[in-house]
Design an enzyme around this catalytic site. Structure first.
Site, PDB file in Angstrom:
ATOM      1  N   PRO A 198     -10.669  96.772 -57.502  1.00 46.06           N
ATOM      2  CA  PRO A 198      -9.553  96.861 -56.555  1.00 46.06           C
ATOM      3  C   PRO A 198      -8.246  97.268 -57.225  1.00 46.06           C
ATOM      4  O   PRO A 198      -7.294  97.656 -56.553  1.00 46.06           O
ATOM      5  CB  PRO A 198      -9.449  95.447 -55.996  1.00 46.06           C
ATOM      6  N   GLU A 233     -15.198  87.495 -60.865  1.00 48.51           N
ATOM      7  CA  GLU A 233     -13.741  87.736 -60.828  1.00 48.51           C
ATOM      8  C   GLU A 233     -13.379  89.046 -61.494  1.00 48.51           C
ATOM      9  O   GLU A 233     -12.213  89.448 -61.516  1.00 48.51           O
ATOM     10  CB  GLU A 233     -12.997  86.574 -61.494  1.00 48.51           C
ATOM     11  N   ARG A 253     -22.177 115.201 -52.503  1.00 49.88           N
ATOM     12  CA  ARG A 253     -21.915 116.229 -51.483  1.00 49.88           C
ATOM     13  C   ARG A 253     -21.168 117.426 -52.068  1.00 49.88           C
ATOM     14  O   ARG A 253     -21.213 118.523 -51.519  1.00 49.88           O
ATOM     15  CB  ARG A 253     -21.080 115.650 -50.332  1.00 49.88           C
ATOM     16  N   ASP A 265     -14.792 119.769 -44.373  1.00 49.26           N
ATOM     17  CA  ASP A 265     -14.793 118.323 -44.099  1.00 49.26           C
ATOM     18  C   ASP A 265     -13.405 117.827 -43.736  1.00 49.26           C
ATOM     19  O   ASP A 265     -12.407 118.379 -44.167  1.00 49.26           O
ATOM     20  CB  ASP A 265     -15.152 117.547 -45.376  1.00 49.26           C
TER      21      ASP A 265
HETATM   22  C1  4FV Z   1     -13.785  96.953 -55.351  1.00 52.99           C
HETATM   23  C2  4FV Z   1     -13.034  97.725 -54.452  1.00 52.99           C
HETATM   24  C3  4FV Z   1     -13.996  95.501 -55.269  1.00 52.99           C
HETATM   25  C4  4FV Z   1     -13.691  92.716 -56.925  1.00 52.99           C
HETATM   26  C5  4FV Z   1     -14.270  91.483 -57.514  1.00 52.99           C
HETATM   27  C6  4FV Z   1     -15.979  93.119 -57.256  1.00 52.99           C
HETATM   28  C7  4FV Z   1     -14.843  93.464 -56.357  1.00 52.99           C
HETATM   29  C8  4FV Z   1     -15.716  91.753 -57.774  1.00 52.99           C
HETATM   30  N1  4FV Z   1     -14.261  97.756 -56.299  1.00 52.99           N
HETATM   31  N2  4FV Z   1     -13.116  99.026 -54.883  1.00 52.99           N
HETATM   32  N3  4FV Z   1     -12.375  97.344 -53.368  1.00 52.99           N
HETATM   33  N4  4FV Z   1     -14.603  94.906 -56.320  1.00 52.99           N
HETATM   34  O1  4FV Z   1     -13.608  94.872 -54.279  1.00 52.99           O
HETATM   35  O2  4FV Z   1     -13.843  99.014 -55.990  1.00 52.99           O
HETATM   36  O3  4FV Z   1     -15.924  91.763 -59.170  1.00 52.99           O
END
Ligand code: 4FV
Length: 248
Positions: A89, A116, A154, A169
């Site tokens: 994230p 985490e 794609r 697209d």
């Molecule tokens: C995520 C996202 C995501 C966070 C904690 C996996 C999680 C756990 N990855 N884009 N949104 N990852 O939420 O790529 O480790």
């Protein structure tokens, strides 16, 4: 293109990567996907891949050493000069433009976090790029890795049927796609717009462009700020603005 995926759950990838376009791209040797189970690179008898966070706090952190061993063992001397992408994230948000940039690479490594997240030294030692698929928290990086593989597949020349399909697209053109129709010509009294059955290709193209602009104006107007618009587009958008403008 070859994509090496590092994950604690390699079997999650079976379904999405063995159907339709992605399966065919692999059969046609346009795409190779290798799944590596990080747990296979642990050295302790309990195959530990995560541990409690230094400094306390809830949750577990993925250990750096099994990931380091997995990358070094499987990628060898290819590691230094290939993009190593951590899905998290905290990454830059995936867009069609980011995908087009990554699609130029011959080889990519994807690290799927869990719990985490990963020990920060994974970033310091190996990660060259970090990608998020959106501002929400998932249970793991596996689904984001599949999304990234799908958007990249794609874009591999020859992966899609109709040669130019990817070019038109949504987002590839910087605006949303307009409505599509196919047989039957009428369904529950709803008919296909005459322009689409009139055979006048220039009119069809213009109609499709205006529908795409209208949908973008209604749903994602901010996209119009960065879209490549010609004079006809701008005049059409003016008419939409007048349509929406409150009566004087
Ligand atoms: C995520 C996202 C995501 C966070 C904690 C996996 C999680 C756990 N990855 N884009 N949104 N990852 O939420 O790529 O480790």
């Amino acid at each position: 293109m070859q994509i090496d995926v590092f994950t604690l759950f390699p079997d999650m990838f079976v379904g999405p990567l063995t159907e339709s376009i992605i399966a065919r791209a692999q059969e046609n040797n346009l795409l190779t996907i290798k799944r590596h189970n990080i747990r296979d690179f642990t050295t302790d008898k309990h195959h530990i891949t995560d541990d409690t966070p230094y400094g306390g706090g809830g949750g577990m952190i993925m250990k750096v050493d099994p990931i380091a061993a997995a990358l070094a063992t499987t990628l060898g001397d290819a590691l230094p000069d290939m993009p190593v992408i951590l899905l998290s994230p905290q990454g830059r948000v995936l867009t069609q433009q980011v995908a087009q940039e990554l699609a130029r690479q011959a080889r990519l490594a994807l690290i799927c976090g869990r719990y985490e997240g990963v020990d920060e030294r994974v970033r310091q030692l190996f990660v060259t790029d970090e990608i998020s698929i959106g501002d929400y928290v998932l249970t793991g990086g596996e689904l984001p890795a599949m999304v990234l593989i799908d958007v990249l597949a794609r874009l591999i020349p020859g992966a899609l049927g109709a040669a130019d399909a990817a070019e038109n697209d949504s987002h590839a053109t910087g605006i949303l796609e307009g409505p599509h129709y196919t047989r039957p010509a009428t369904f529950r009294g709803l008919t296909v717009p005459d322009v689409l059955t009139g055979g006048h290709h220039a009119r069809i193209q213009r109609w499709r462009r205006e529908q795409a602009l209208r949908r973008t104006w209604q749903r994602r107007p901010e996209l119009l700020l960065s879209a490549a618009l010609d004079e006809a587009d701008k005049w059409f958008l003016m008419t939409l603005a007048e349509e929406d403008a409150p009566p004087p």
